[in-house]
Write a protein that holds these residues in place. Structure first.
Motif, short mmCIF file in Angstrom:
data_model
loop_
_atom_site.label_atom_id
_atom_site.label_comp_id
_atom_site.label_asym_id
_atom_site.label_seq_id
_atom_site.Cartn_x
_atom_site.Cartn_y
_atom_site.Cartn_z
N ASP A 133 -54.00 54.27 -6.91
CA ASP A 133 -54.41 55.20 -7.95
C ASP A 133 -54.51 56.61 -7.36
N ARG A 134 -54.75 57.54 -8.22
CA ARG A 134 -54.87 58.93 -7.78
C ARG A 134 -55.87 59.02 -6.61
N ARG A 141 -55.17 58.90 -18.14
CA ARG A 141 -54.42 57.73 -17.68
C ARG A 141 -53.96 56.92 -18.90
N SER A 166 -57.81 55.88 -20.31
CA SER A 166 -59.00 56.35 -19.58
C SER A 166 -58.70 57.70 -18.94
N VAL A 167 -59.74 58.30 -18.37
CA VAL A 167 -59.59 59.59 -17.67
C VAL A 167 -60.21 59.48 -16.29
N SER A 168 -59.81 60.37 -15.41
CA SER A 168 -60.41 60.48 -14.07
C SER A 168 -60.36 61.94 -13.64
N GLY A 169 -61.00 62.21 -12.51
CA GLY A 169 -60.96 63.56 -11.94
C GLY A 169 -61.93 64.54 -12.59
N THR A 170 -62.94 64.03 -13.29
CA THR A 170 -63.91 64.93 -13.91
C THR A 170 -65.32 64.47 -13.58
N ASP A 195 -63.30 67.45 -21.51
CA ASP A 195 -64.64 67.21 -20.97
C ASP A 195 -65.53 68.43 -21.26
#
Length: 535
Positions: free
Chosen positions: A186-187, A265, A287-291, A321
């Motif tokens: 993943d990232r 994502r 979904s989301v990430s990086g926040t 966000d």
């Protein structure tokens, strides 16, 4: 039916019992006992007497006249000589098929290998045409065999009992068309060690169904110095047949103290099978990430759990966000119909008449998307099916080309015995002089399928005690000397006439049997009549 001599032969079987008109020259092998030297044919082409070609105690062989071979219909066959004529049996000349025997072969078959050994391949080869409804089809290699990677030629033949033969070939090509599956992380989010960035190591693998596991090539390579920001790592792996497999992931290097970058994502592609005419309910995960926001807002124009129509639907999604970051993306949902309809068939049994029966049937198929569908069969409903077990193949295809095939059997039976229309004797009633009298029995019988039922005398009874054959204490009062000939003793035990009852049975070709009887009177002798008068 007329009575035959006690010394006439008996036919048991014919070989062949049926032929196809116009298919060549035939010799008929007639098996039985005490057969004569002249074979008689009677039917649509006329009447023919043919001398036998060869003869032994168990059989004779005779040439089938050319006009019989070329004229379809049912013929009566018997064998005779100076001693008399045998029983009559049926010989059938079938109408020739208008279509030659041929093979229905699939086009070239191309399949993907599932291992280094190849894959199991199933295919269907059927025969059509010809004069035999049940030809034998064989293929080498068989359907369901393990085919190696590469090209394999399958050789198929069809043969029937009339010697017709058809051949065909189909090529099966097993190849490796799928690239390796590249597994990437993943990232990756790390913090910079300096203003130039930081060194990042990662683990990437590739797995191929044929070649196994190996390392892909990635740029930048693991252990490189990644600058501050987002860098996309691109990986590629080739199997031995040069099919590529790709993988991508991001490495985000953050400055210390910075919140991060919002990443949305999405699934690459969602494929589902339709379960109704309207398509299917589809669930997917976004979904989301990086926040640093624990509850970012995610919206898609067609939410997960919605009903998606058949075909391709593009889903647009966005995320935001509380820090003002946002992200957008899209993916496709494909709803397809690859499920074949369900076919409902059952075997049918029908009573035959005139050698067969016209049988009707009405089959349906049901498809989860298209609903009720029509069914096509190799024989139409209402077709004439001959006595025996008849194979029928049916299929149905839905709107998207999914096909289901099935078979059923139409079994035409003959369970009804012949009908005896009359039975009697031709000899005049004799006076009681104690001698044996030759008596012929005349029987007429009809049957729905057998034009010549076989009749015989089975036993004899009387209105007073009589001596049967085989008793050791007296000469017999009656003997059965042939299928429809008997000998009866002209005597009586008292003053009244003796009445013999001759029991007969008639059987058709299927073994169904009917019974009847006729009486034969022995008149009292003159002396007994005078004595009875004085009394």
């Amino acid at each position: 039916l007329l009575a035959v001599s006690a010394f006439a032969g008996t036919i048991d079987t014919l070989d062949p019992a049926s032929i196809t008109a116009g298919t060549g020259e035939y010799f008929l092998t007639i098996r039985g006992s005490k057969l004569g030297t002249i074979v008689a044919f009677s039917g649509p082409a006329g009447k023919f007497d043919v001398e036998v070609q060869s003869q032994d105690v168990a059989q004779v062989v005779a040439w089938v006249p050319e006009r019989v071979v070329n004229t379809p219909g049912t013929y009566s066959v018997s064998v005779r000589d100076a001693a008399g004529e045998s029983n009559v049996v049926r010989f059938i000349v079938n109408k020739p098929s208008t279509e030659r025997l041929s093979l229905l072969m699939p086009d070239a078959i191309v399949v993907d290998a599932i291992s280094a050994k190849g894959t199991v391949v199933k295919f269907k080869v059927t025969a059509q045409g010809g004069d035999d409804p049940s030809p034998v089809v064989k293929c080498d290699p068989d359907s369901g065999s393990l085919f190696p990677i590469g090209s394999t030629e399958v050789h198929c033949t069809a043969e029937n009992r009339f010697g017709e033969r058809a051949v065909g070939n189909v090529s099966v090509f097993v190849h490796d068309s799928n690239g390796p599956l590249v597994s990437v992380p993943d990232r990756i989010i790390v913090f910079a060690d300096s203003k130039e960035g930081t060194v990042v190591k990662y683990d990437v693998r590739a797995v191929d169904e044929i070649d196994g596991e190996f390392k892909p090539d990635c740029k930048p390579v693991s252990g490189s110095l990644f600058p501050i920001g987002v860098t996309t790592v691109e990986c590629v792996a080739y199997d031995t047949t040069l099919n590529p497999g790709y993988g991508y992931f991001d490495v985000e290097v953050r400055e210390k103290g910075v919140g991060g970058t919002l990443i949305l994502r999405l699934p690459d592609l969602v494929r589902v099978e339709a379960n109704s005419r309207d398509g299917a309910l589809v669930n997917y995960n976004v979904s989301v990430s990086g926040t640093a926001d624990p509850a970012p807002v995610i919206k898609c124009d067609t939410p997960s759990g919605s009903s998606f129509r058949l075909g391709v639907t593009n889903v647009q999604c966005s995320a935001s966000d509380r820090f003002g970051a946002d992200a957008k993306g899209q993916f496709d949902v494909v709803v397809s119909d690859t499920t074949a309809p369900q076919l409902s068939l059952r075997d049918i049994t029908a009573e035959g008449k005139d050698g067969g029966a016209n049988v009707t049937f009405d089959w349906t198929a049901y498809d989860i998307v298209d609903g009720k569908l029509s069914v096509a069969c190799s024989s139409l409903s209402g077709s004439f099916f001959p006595i025996g077990r008849n194979y029928v193949e049916c299929y149905s295809t839905d709107f998207y080309g999914n096909t289901v095939a099935g078979t059923f059997y139409v079994t035409v039976v003959d369970t009804i015995p012949p009908m005896i229309t009359s039975v009697g004797t031709a000899a005049a009633a004799p006076s009681a002089d104690t001698k044996l009298v030759d008596v012929s029995v005349d029987v007429a019988a009809v049957d729905a399928n057998d034009p010549m039922p076989r009749c015989r005398a089975t036993t004899i009874t009387a209105n007073e005690v009589i001596d049967a054959p085989g008793r050791s204490n007296a000469e017999p009062d009656w003997l059965i000397t042939g299928p429809l000939t008997v000998r009866l003793r002209a005597e009586q035990n008292g003053d009244k006439a003796r009445i013999y009852t001759i029991h007969v049975a008639c059987a058709d070709g299927a073994g169904n049997e009917a019974e009847s009887a006729t009486d034969f009177n022995i008149a009292p002798s003159p002396s007994r009549r005078r004595a009875a008068g004085r009394h």
